[in-house]
Scaffold this motif. Structure first.
Motif, PDB file in Angstrom:
ATOM      1  N   THR A   1     -21.062  29.307 -18.951  1.00  0.00           N
ATOM      2  CA  THR A   1     -21.276  28.989 -17.869  1.00  0.00           C
ATOM      3  C   THR A   1     -20.118  28.247 -16.896  1.00  0.00           C
ATOM      4  OG1 THR A   1     -22.038  26.975 -18.191  1.00  0.00           O
ATOM      5  CG2 THR A   1     -23.693  28.460 -18.483  1.00  0.00           C
ATOM      6  N   ASP A   2     -20.167  28.583 -15.728  1.00  0.00           N
ATOM      7  CA  ASP A   2     -18.814  27.765 -15.114  1.00  0.00           C
ATOM      8  C   ASP A   2     -19.277  27.211 -13.829  1.00  0.00           C
ATOM      9  OD1 ASP A   2     -16.263  27.063 -14.259  1.00  0.00           O
ATOM     10  OD2 ASP A   2     -15.772  29.223 -13.561  1.00  0.00           O
ATOM     11  N   ASP A   3     -20.275  26.096 -13.697  1.00  0.00           N
ATOM     12  CA  ASP A   3     -20.667  25.429 -12.762  1.00  0.00           C
ATOM     13  C   ASP A   3     -19.592  24.700 -12.001  1.00  0.00           C
ATOM     14  OD1 ASP A   3     -23.281  26.238 -13.030  1.00  0.00           O
ATOM     15  OD2 ASP A   3     -23.756  24.542 -14.399  1.00  0.00           O
ATOM     16  N   LEU A   4     -18.572  24.096 -12.853  1.00  0.00           N
ATOM     17  CA  LEU A   4     -17.442  23.401 -12.242  1.00  0.00           C
ATOM     18  C   LEU A   4     -16.684  24.188 -11.414  1.00  0.00           C
ATOM     19  CD1 LEU A   4     -15.850  20.839 -11.964  1.00  0.00           C
ATOM     20  CD2 LEU A   4     -14.679  21.554 -13.912  1.00  0.00           C
ATOM     21  N   GLY A   5     -16.261  25.506 -11.899  1.00  0.00           N
ATOM     22  CA  GLY A   5     -15.421  26.355 -11.311  1.00  0.00           C
ATOM     23  C   GLY A   5     -16.075  26.861 -10.003  1.00  0.00           C
ATOM     24  N   CYS A   6     -17.397  27.222 -10.261  1.00  0.00           N
ATOM     25  CA  CYS A   6     -18.080  27.730  -8.955  1.00  0.00           C
ATOM     26  C   CYS A   6     -18.006  26.638  -7.854  1.00  0.00           C
ATOM     27  CB  CYS A   6     -19.480  28.070  -9.477  1.00  0.00           C
ATOM     28  SG  CYS A   6     -19.864  29.615 -10.385  1.00  0.00           S
ATOM     29  N   GLU A   7     -18.391  25.648  -8.295  1.00  0.00           N
ATOM     30  CA  GLU A   7     -18.325  24.411  -7.108  1.00  0.00           C
ATOM     31  C   GLU A   7     -17.073  24.157  -6.665  1.00  0.00           C
ATOM     32  OE1 GLU A   7     -20.069  19.757  -6.331  1.00  0.00           O
ATOM     33  OE2 GLU A   7     -20.427  20.911  -8.263  1.00  0.00           O
ATOM     34  N   ILE A   8     -15.864  24.216  -7.234  1.00  0.00           N
ATOM     35  CA  ILE A   8     -14.422  23.737  -6.848  1.00  0.00           C
ATOM     36  C   ILE A   8     -14.236  24.898  -5.974  1.00  0.00           C
ATOM     37  CG2 ILE A   8     -12.049  23.728  -7.466  1.00  0.00           C
ATOM     38  CD1 ILE A   8     -12.826  21.752  -9.646  1.00  0.00           C
ATOM     39  N   THR A   9     -14.491  26.304  -6.419  1.00  0.00           N
ATOM     40  CA  THR A   9     -13.852  27.407  -5.644  1.00  0.00           C
ATOM     41  C   THR A   9     -14.780  27.657  -4.566  1.00  0.00           C
ATOM     42  OG1 THR A   9     -14.876  29.073  -7.232  1.00  0.00           O
ATOM     43  CG2 THR A   9     -12.623  28.420  -7.492  1.00  0.00           C
ATOM     44  N   SER A  10     -15.816  27.042  -4.376  1.00  0.00           N
ATOM     45  CA  SER A  10     -16.945  27.240  -3.170  1.00  0.00           C
ATOM     46  C   SER A  10     -16.391  26.280  -1.884  1.00  0.00           C
ATOM     47  CB  SER A  10     -18.354  27.117  -3.305  1.00  0.00           C
ATOM     48  OG  SER A  10     -18.466  25.884  -4.028  1.00  0.00           O
ATOM     49  N   LYS A  11     -15.489  25.020  -2.419  1.00  0.00           N
ATOM     50  CA  LYS A  11     -15.211  24.097  -1.405  1.00  0.00           C
ATOM     51  C   LYS A  11     -13.844  24.471  -1.138  1.00  0.00           C
ATOM     52  CE  LYS A  11     -18.015  20.253  -3.224  1.00  0.00           C
ATOM     53  NZ  LYS A  11     -19.219  20.355  -2.298  1.00  0.00           N
ATOM     54  N   LYS A  12     -12.840  24.870  -2.091  1.00  0.00           N
ATOM     55  CA  LYS A  12     -11.573  25.259  -1.794  1.00  0.00           C
ATOM     56  C   LYS A  12     -11.527  26.762  -2.139  1.00  0.00           C
ATOM     57  CE  LYS A  12      -7.074  24.782  -1.267  1.00  0.00           C
ATOM     58  NZ  LYS A  12      -6.418  26.186  -1.018  1.00  0.00           N
ATOM     59  N   VAL A  13     -11.332  27.611  -0.962  1.00  0.00           N
ATOM     60  CA  VAL A  13     -11.496  29.167  -1.495  1.00  0.00           C
ATOM     61  C   VAL A  13      -9.990  29.440  -2.139  1.00  0.00           C
ATOM     62  CG1 VAL A  13     -11.258  31.348  -0.476  1.00  0.00           C
ATOM     63  CG2 VAL A  13     -12.784  29.510   0.352  1.00  0.00           C
ATOM     64  N   MET A  14     -10.131  29.844  -3.437  1.00  0.00           N
ATOM     65  CA  MET A  14      -9.217  30.350  -4.126  1.00  0.00           C
ATOM     66  C   MET A  14      -9.599  31.120  -5.205  1.00  0.00           C
ATOM     67  SD  MET A  14      -8.103  26.760  -6.059  1.00  0.00           S
ATOM     68  CE  MET A  14      -9.155  25.170  -6.269  1.00  0.00           C
ATOM     69  N   PRO A  15      -8.736  31.799  -6.061  1.00  0.00           N
ATOM     70  CA  PRO A  15      -9.421  32.458  -7.179  1.00  0.00           C
ATOM     71  C   PRO A  15      -9.756  31.637  -8.550  1.00  0.00           C
ATOM     72  CG  PRO A  15      -7.248  33.304  -6.820  1.00  0.00           C
ATOM     73  CD  PRO A  15      -7.570  32.083  -5.944  1.00  0.00           C
ATOM     74  N   ASN A  16     -10.933  32.169  -9.085  1.00  0.00           N
ATOM     75  CA  ASN A  16     -11.343  31.259 -10.106  1.00  0.00           C
ATOM     76  C   ASN A  16     -10.992  32.137 -11.497  1.00  0.00           C
ATOM     77  OD1 ASN A  16     -12.760  29.569 -12.179  1.00  0.00           O
ATOM     78  ND2 ASN A  16     -14.743  30.234 -11.330  1.00  0.00           N
ATOM     79  N   TYR A  17     -10.081  31.656 -12.267  1.00  0.00           N
ATOM     80  CA  TYR A  17      -9.592  32.236 -13.417  1.00  0.00           C
ATOM     81  C   TYR A  17     -10.466  31.640 -14.673  1.00  0.00           C
ATOM     82  CZ  TYR A  17      -6.088  34.524 -10.567  1.00  0.00           C
ATOM     83  OH  TYR A  17      -5.598  35.312  -9.423  1.00  0.00           O
ATOM     84  N   GLN A  18     -11.301  32.417 -15.168  1.00  0.00           N
ATOM     85  CA  GLN A  18     -12.145  31.799 -16.445  1.00  0.00           C
ATOM     86  C   GLN A  18     -11.739  32.445 -17.866  1.00  0.00           C
ATOM     87  OE1 GLN A  18     -15.523  34.116 -14.738  1.00  0.00           O
ATOM     88  NE2 GLN A  18     -16.516  32.087 -13.987  1.00  0.00           N
TER      89      GLN A  18
END
Length: 176
Positions: A58-75
């Motif tokens: 799961t990636d709740d942290l990455g989803c939240e951060i990249t929804s507040k600051k638009v940038m790619p989320n490399y998981q």
């Protein structure tokens, strides 16, 4: 900082000497339980990408951060949690998943594929780009930083890391 009966680090707040605590806007981001972190929510404004190593399915942290600051989320995660790639509707699904573990050296074993942190950043074109980095790899964080070039730290705006002191021997820490 405190440890439980198994001497596992529970909470660490590390602050660069150039940053004063008054500059930090503390907030909790991520999952309601596992995967939630207290971080300085205003320190990733310059970041051009979020690199999230150890997402555990799961990636709740990455989803939240990249929804507040638009940038790619490399998981990144190499473990199998009845695997399906995490989806984040809140960040318009700007996710890029790799089934890769972080390691001291880049190699493929019979079980996993490992990449160094430097190789992960190089592969994504993130060397000399400002990033936010999260590492929660159940002990793999110390070997991952052992040979990481210190000059790249100038470009990592935020490091969110859960440390596991099974590797308490400081000789193993290298550049960490």
């Amino acid at each position: 900082v405190w440890w439980d009966s198994e001497a596992t680090l529970q909470t660490v707040q590390c602050t660069n000497s150039a940053i004063q605590d008054t500059d930090c806007e503390y907030g909790r981001m991520g999952g309601a339980n596992e995967g939630g972190y207290v971080i300085c929510t205003n320190f990733f404004e310059q970041s051009e990408a979020f690199v999230n190593i150890g997402i555990a399915g799961t990636d709740d942290l990455g989803c939240e951060i990249t929804s507040k600051k638009v940038m790619p989320n490399y998981q990144y995660d190499c473990t199998d949690y009845n695997f399906k790639e995490p989806v984040c509707s809140s960040n318009k699904n700007s996710n890029h998943f790799s089934k890769v573990c972080i390691g001291e050296k880049s190699e493929t074993t019979s079980e996993y594929t490992y990449h160094t942190l430097e190789d992960i950043l190089r592969t994504r074109g993130l060397i000399h780009k400002h990033i936010t980095l999260k590492v929660d790899t159940e002990g793999g964080e110390i070997p991952a930083f052992k040979y990481f070039p210190l000059e790249y730290l100038d470009y990592i705006d935020v490091i969110i890391m859960e440390l596991h002191f099974e590797y308490i021997n400081p000789e193993r820490w290298g550049n960490l």
